[in-house]
Design a protein around this motif. Structure first.
Motif, short mmCIF file in Angstrom:
data_model
loop_
_atom_site.label_atom_id
_atom_site.label_comp_id
_atom_site.label_asym_id
_atom_site.label_seq_id
_atom_site.Cartn_x
_atom_site.Cartn_y
_atom_site.Cartn_z
N LEU A 34 0.85 -1.17 0.00
CA LEU A 34 0.00 0.00 0.00
C LEU A 34 0.89 1.23 0.00
O LEU A 34 1.92 1.24 0.68
CB LEU A 34 -0.91 0.02 1.24
N GLY A 35 0.49 2.21 -0.76
CA GLY A 35 1.35 3.38 -0.83
C GLY A 35 0.57 4.65 -1.11
O GLY A 35 -0.63 4.60 -1.41
N TRP A 36 1.27 5.75 -0.99
CA TRP A 36 0.72 7.06 -1.30
C TRP A 36 1.59 7.72 -2.36
O TRP A 36 2.82 7.73 -2.24
CB TRP A 36 0.70 7.94 -0.06
N PRO A 54 3.18 -5.59 3.41
CA PRO A 54 2.34 -6.29 4.39
C PRO A 54 3.07 -6.58 5.70
O PRO A 54 2.43 -6.69 6.75
CB PRO A 54 1.98 -7.59 3.67
N LEU A 55 4.38 -6.69 5.63
CA LEU A 55 5.16 -6.96 6.85
C LEU A 55 5.60 -5.68 7.55
O LEU A 55 6.26 -5.75 8.58
CB LEU A 55 6.39 -7.81 6.50
N ASP A 74 -4.36 -3.80 9.33
CA ASP A 74 -4.96 -4.83 8.49
C ASP A 74 -6.07 -5.57 9.21
O ASP A 74 -5.90 -6.00 10.36
CB ASP A 74 -3.88 -5.83 8.05
N GLY A 75 -7.19 -5.76 8.51
CA GLY A 75 -8.27 -6.59 8.99
C GLY A 75 -8.35 -7.83 8.12
O GLY A 75 -7.46 -8.11 7.32
N THR A 80 -6.30 -0.48 6.17
CA THR A 80 -6.29 0.98 6.14
C THR A 80 -4.85 1.46 6.22
O THR A 80 -4.11 1.04 7.11
CB THR A 80 -7.10 1.57 7.31
N ALA A 81 -4.49 2.28 5.28
CA ALA A 81 -3.16 2.88 5.26
C ALA A 81 -3.28 4.33 5.71
O ALA A 81 -4.17 5.06 5.25
CB ALA A 81 -2.55 2.81 3.86
#
Length: 118
Positions: A34-36, A54-55, A74-75, A80-81
């Motif tokens: 995930l990134g922006w 993820p880690l 993480d769910g 959510t990032a």
């Protein structure tokens, strides 16, 4: 398919802080990162601001390292990032896009605007 929804943008003064959120949902198993990214005004290219695996391995653009912090929560079927931005500068102004990479495919949010004045 991964759906990304950003929130938290707005107008702030230089030196202030802001937190962006990106809620990812859908086929989350296998999402590699995930990134922006941000797209400065009048520019076509998006530049990577920060990313998290993820880690929890993170990487940052040189221009934001030490000021921005990316994290994730993480769910089971969602993630959510967050992008905590501190000591904002006028050059941080732009449209910020959340990004997820799944099986080599990029997914993007609709973008959210951050404006820093002063």
């Amino acid at each position: 398919q991964v759906r990304l929804v950003e929130s938290g943008g707005g107008l702030v003064q230089a030196g202030e802080s802001l937190r962006l959120s990106c809620r990812a949902s859908g086929k989350m198993s296998g999402v590699a990162r995930l990134g922006w990214y941000r797209q400065p005004p009048f520019q076509r290219e998006r530049e990577l601001v920060a990313a998290i695996s993820p880690l929890g391995t993170t990487n940052y653009a040189n221009s934001v390292r030490g000021r921005f912090t990316i994290s994730r929560d993480d769910g089971q079927d969602t993630a959510t990032a967050y992008l905590q931005m501190a000591s904002l500068k006028s050059e941080d102004t732009g449209a910020y896009f959340c990004n997820a990479v799944l099986a080599g495919t990029d997914y993007w949010g609709q973008g959210i605007r951050v404006t820093v004045r002063g």
